[in-house]
Design a protein around this motif. Structure first.
Motif, PDB file in Angstrom:
ATOM      1  N   GLY A   1      -6.481  -6.089  -5.363  1.00 11.87           N
ATOM      2  CA  GLY A   1      -7.627  -6.979  -5.289  1.00 11.87           C
ATOM      3  C   GLY A   1      -8.317  -6.977  -3.938  1.00 11.87           C
ATOM      4  N   ILE A   2      -8.327  -5.824  -3.268  1.00 17.96           N
ATOM      5  CA  ILE A   2      -8.976  -5.704  -1.971  1.00 17.96           C
ATOM      6  C   ILE A   2      -9.866  -4.473  -1.980  1.00 17.96           C
ATOM      7  N   ALA A   3     -10.682  -4.324  -0.940  1.00 19.66           N
ATOM      8  CA  ALA A   3     -11.604  -3.197  -0.867  1.00 19.66           C
ATOM      9  C   ALA A   3     -10.865  -1.931  -0.453  1.00 19.66           C
ATOM     10  N   PRO A   4     -11.328  -0.745  -0.899  1.00 23.65           N
ATOM     11  CA  PRO A   4     -10.712   0.517  -0.479  1.00 23.65           C
ATOM     12  C   PRO A   4     -10.658   0.663   1.032  1.00 23.65           C
ATOM     13  N   ARG A   5     -11.677   0.184   1.722  1.00 23.29           N
ATOM     14  CA  ARG A   5     -11.682   0.267   3.184  1.00 23.29           C
ATOM     15  C   ARG A   5     -10.537  -0.542   3.781  1.00 23.29           C
ATOM     16  N   THR A   6     -10.232  -1.680   3.161  1.00 25.19           N
ATOM     17  CA  THR A   6      -9.118  -2.497   3.641  1.00 25.19           C
ATOM     18  C   THR A   6      -7.790  -1.780   3.420  1.00 25.19           C
ATOM     19  N   VAL A   7      -7.695  -1.084   2.293  1.00 28.86           N
ATOM     20  CA  VAL A   7      -6.488  -0.292   2.034  1.00 28.86           C
ATOM     21  C   VAL A   7      -6.325   0.773   3.116  1.00 28.86           C
ATOM     22  N   GLU A   8      -7.414   1.418   3.485  1.00 27.61           N
ATOM     23  CA  GLU A   8      -7.362   2.441   4.534  1.00 27.61           C
ATOM     24  C   GLU A   8      -6.870   1.843   5.848  1.00 27.61           C
ATOM     25  N   LEU A   9      -7.306   0.632   6.164  1.00 28.96           N
ATOM     26  CA  LEU A   9      -6.871  -0.020   7.401  1.00 28.96           C
ATOM     27  C   LEU A   9      -5.376  -0.325   7.355  1.00 28.96           C
ATOM     28  N   HIS A  10      -4.895  -0.776   6.189  1.00 27.90           N
ATOM     29  CA  HIS A  10      -3.458  -1.043   6.061  1.00 27.90           C
ATOM     30  C   HIS A  10      -2.652   0.250   6.226  1.00 27.90           C
ATOM     31  N   PHE A  11      -3.149   1.339   5.638  1.00 22.28           N
ATOM     32  CA  PHE A  11      -2.471   2.622   5.797  1.00 22.28           C
ATOM     33  C   PHE A  11      -2.450   3.059   7.257  1.00 22.28           C
TER      34      PHE A  11
ATOM     35  N   CYS B   1       0.829  -1.203   0.000  1.00 20.59           N
ATOM     36  CA  CYS B   1       0.000   0.000   0.000  1.00 20.59           C
ATOM     37  C   CYS B   1       0.864   1.254   0.000  1.00 20.59           C
ATOM     38  N   LEU B   2       1.941   1.233   0.776  1.00 17.57           N
ATOM     39  CA  LEU B   2       2.842   2.384   0.830  1.00 17.57           C
ATOM     40  C   LEU B   2       3.527   2.596  -0.521  1.00 17.57           C
TER      41      LEU B   2
ATOM     42  N   ALA C   1       3.316   5.878  -2.825  1.00 18.60           N
ATOM     43  CA  ALA C   1       4.537   6.585  -3.225  1.00 18.60           C
ATOM     44  C   ALA C   1       4.567   6.825  -4.725  1.00 18.60           C
ATOM     45  N   SER C   2       3.940   5.931  -5.494  1.00 19.17           N
ATOM     46  CA  SER C   2       3.913   6.082  -6.946  1.00 19.17           C
ATOM     47  C   SER C   2       2.794   7.001  -7.417  1.00 19.17           C
ATOM     48  N   GLY C   3       1.966   7.483  -6.449  1.00 20.77           N
ATOM     49  CA  GLY C   3       0.899   8.412  -6.798  1.00 20.77           C
ATOM     50  C   GLY C   3      -0.460   7.778  -6.987  1.00 20.77           C
ATOM     51  N   ALA C   4      -0.594   6.482  -6.694  1.00 16.55           N
ATOM     52  CA  ALA C   4      -1.866   5.793  -6.863  1.00 16.55           C
ATOM     53  C   ALA C   4      -2.883   6.255  -5.820  1.00 16.55           C
ATOM     54  N   THR C   5      -4.147   6.326  -6.204  1.00 14.54           N
ATOM     55  CA  THR C   5      -5.220   6.686  -5.284  1.00 14.54           C
ATOM     56  C   THR C   5      -5.639   5.460  -4.480  1.00 14.54           C
ATOM     57  N   LEU C   6      -6.514   5.691  -3.509  1.00 16.50           N
ATOM     58  CA  LEU C   6      -7.029   4.581  -2.713  1.00 16.50           C
ATOM     59  C   LEU C   6      -7.719   3.546  -3.599  1.00 16.50           C
TER      60      LEU C   6
END
Length: 271
Positions: free
Chosen positions: A234-244, A216-217, A221-226
């Motif tokens: 291949g995961i939900a945006p909410r899961t990405v937020e939790l990893h962040f 996720c980091l 760093a490459s400029g990708a959005t959530l």
């Protein structure tokens, strides 16, 4: 690496020009045209190990007329948080480790992160300073240190660093900072660039980052959005937020942007 190659990446170019022109406008041109300044300590680019860097720092310290020196890569730290007291990412000293352990409280630290040019410091007691900083100065005085010079390096990618030479009087340190400031600035920048290659990051972290947190980091760093990160992994945006959120907490960062900068500066991810 030569001076021109060292600055080609641009990460430290702003400080070089800002600092050199603030100290001596003509010196910057001479440096860029003629390459590295000539020092008895020898070229920093010849250093191939951490031990070589330490030897170079010892020679440089003696050449400049000081008793000792230390290099600290502070890295990115959240302002006003406990993370500010963590050991630096990289540390090197001309003294034995047991004689010169890294100590939080160095009163030059707040100045380092805002300065572009070398500046003198003194160990004289200052009642306006916090107790932690006064204690640090007291320890230095007990070791016979009266003052020194700090040479800041504003590495916006990996976080600030500096070389601190110590042992002489504050007045003499001021004279040296004025007369040889541009030269010291350029050498400090080059030393830091070499140290990042030869010294592994030693940041103390409360927990190891997982592969998914690192992914996720890297995406951030490459400029990708959530949403883009979520789709790629291949995961939900909410899961990405939790990893962040977990990565930010582990890194002691203030927010997601600071977490990415800290991860890059610590060598956990690259771009």
């Amino acid at each position: 690496m030569g001076a021109i190659a060292m600055l080609a990446g641009g990460a430290l170019q702003r400080q070089f020009y800002h600092g050199c022109f603030a100290l001596d406008a003509s010196w910057a041109e001479r440096f860029m045209m003629g390459g590295n300044s000539v020092m008895a300590a020898g070229p920093i680019e010849d250093c191939g190990t951490a031990a070589d860097l330490c030897v170079w720092l010892e020679r440089f310290t003696c050449e400049m007329g000081f008793d000792g020196g230390r290099y600290l890569h502070i890295g990115h730290r959240a302002q006003g948080s406990a993370a500010a007291d963590r050991p630096p990412l990289r540390f090197l000293s001309t003294l034995e480790n047991e004689q010169d352990p890294w100590r939080a409280g160095d009163p030059t630290l707040p100045q380092v992160v805002h300065n572009f040019v070398p500046f003198a410091w003194t160990t004289e007691d200052d009642l306006s300073l916090p107790d932690q900083q006064r204690a640090w100065l007291s320890i230095e005085r007990l070791r016979g240190v009266r003052g020194g010079i700090a040479m800041p390096v504003q590495d916006y990618l990996s976080g600030p660093a500096f070389i601190s030479l110590f042992g002489t009087s504050a007045d003499e340190a001021t004279r040296i900072a004025v007369s040889r400031g541009p030269e010291m600035l350029a050498l400090a920048i080059e030393f830091h660039c070499r140290a990042k290659t030869l010294l592994p990051a030693q940041a103390e972290r409360p927990g190891a980052l997982t592969d998914r947190e690192l992914s996720c980091l890297r995406h951030a760093a490459s400029g990708a959005t959530l949403v883009e990160t979520a789709g790629s992994l291949g995961i939900a945006p909410r899961t990405v937020e939790l990893h962040f959120a977990r990565a930010t907490r582990k890194l002691g960062a203030a927010n997601r942007i600071n977490a990415v900068a800290t991860a890059i500066g610590s060598g956990f991810i690259s771009i």
